[in-house]
Design an enzyme around this catalytic site. Structure first.
Site, short mmCIF file in Angstrom:
data_model
loop_
_atom_site.label_atom_id
_atom_site.label_comp_id
_atom_site.label_asym_id
_atom_site.label_seq_id
_atom_site.Cartn_x
_atom_site.Cartn_y
_atom_site.Cartn_z
N LYS A 43 63.48 106.07 107.59
CA LYS A 43 62.41 105.89 108.58
C LYS A 43 62.24 104.42 108.93
O LYS A 43 61.14 103.91 109.01
CB LYS A 43 61.10 106.45 108.01
CG LYS A 43 61.12 107.98 107.97
CD LYS A 43 59.85 108.52 107.38
CE LYS A 43 59.92 110.04 107.30
NZ LYS A 43 59.11 110.56 106.23
N ARG A 93 71.68 105.29 84.25
CA ARG A 93 72.33 104.04 83.87
C ARG A 93 71.75 103.46 82.58
O ARG A 93 72.46 103.02 81.70
CB ARG A 93 72.17 102.99 84.99
CG ARG A 93 72.89 103.34 86.27
CD ARG A 93 72.36 102.58 87.43
NE ARG A 93 70.95 102.94 87.69
CZ ARG A 93 70.27 102.59 88.75
NH1 ARG A 93 70.82 101.82 89.65
NH2 ARG A 93 69.02 102.97 88.90
N SER A 131 71.90 100.16 94.58
CA SER A 131 72.01 99.85 96.02
C SER A 131 71.02 98.75 96.40
O SER A 131 71.31 97.89 97.21
CB SER A 131 71.74 101.10 96.86
OG SER A 131 72.72 102.07 96.63
#
Ligand code: PNS
Length: 173
Positions: A43, A93, A131
């Protein structure tokens, strides 16, 4: 014998070597693995569009026969039912991931008890990789070697240059 179809959902903004490590592990375990980009968060706050993320994922997984790339909107469990999936794959992780992942897995189980969440650990060398961190390093022009594939790095550098240009073009007064 029953075929196991797993969904690997995520934002993948952008796909990292940690995601790819997990995809390689997952596709050995499941008959079919669908990597599904979540549209819900697209968005305006994302660096790449869902289409761009899917294209990068497709290019990075082209050689894996039982892996396909898709996108979904809305509840993950509804999407899983739609795809006749029996499992959700998620990466863990470090211990810090566990609390959120547990909450999500248990909530998903409450919504749809027939679908199991399977956790896999990426290689240790990717345990600090995300990321968000990749986007931040790219923004400040830092080194991305070993964190993302070369093609993704090129896309990142180009997108950051565009974004910096957009910001510079905004009049200050
Ligand atoms: O890569 P991410 O951002 O950690 O992925 C999170 C994602 C997209 C898997 C999660 O937010 C999700 O499943 N969203 C779909 C909406 C949904 O089903 N929410 C309820 C989950 S408990």
């Amino acid at each position: 014998m029953k075929k196991i179809i797993a969904i690997y959902p995520g934002s993948f903004d952008p796909v990292t070597n940690g995601h790819l490590d997990l995809i390689h592990r997952g596709c050995k375990l499941f008959d079919r693995l669908i990597v599904a980009v979540a549209q819900n968060r697209d968005k305006g706050g994302s660096l790449f569009s869902v289409k761009e993320r899917m294209e990068m994922l497709r290019a990075m997984t082209a050689e894996l026969d039982n892996v396909s790339i898709d996108a979904f909107e809305g509840l993950l469990m509804s999407y899983c039912i739609d795809k006749h999936a029996n499992a959700v794959l998620r990466g863990i992780r470090a211990v810090s991931d566990y609390e959120f992942e547990l909450q999500m897995a248990l909530m998903n189980r409450k919504i749809e008890p027939s679908i199991e969440t399977v956790f896999m650990m990426p290689a240790e060398k990717y345990s600090y990789l995300s990321s968000r961190i990749v986007r931040e390093i790219a923004w400040f022009g830092g080194p991305l070697t070993g964190l993302v594939p070369d093609v993704v790095e090129q896309h990142l550098r180009r997108r950051i240059t565009e974004k910096r240009g957009e910001i510079a073009a905004i009049p200050t007064k």
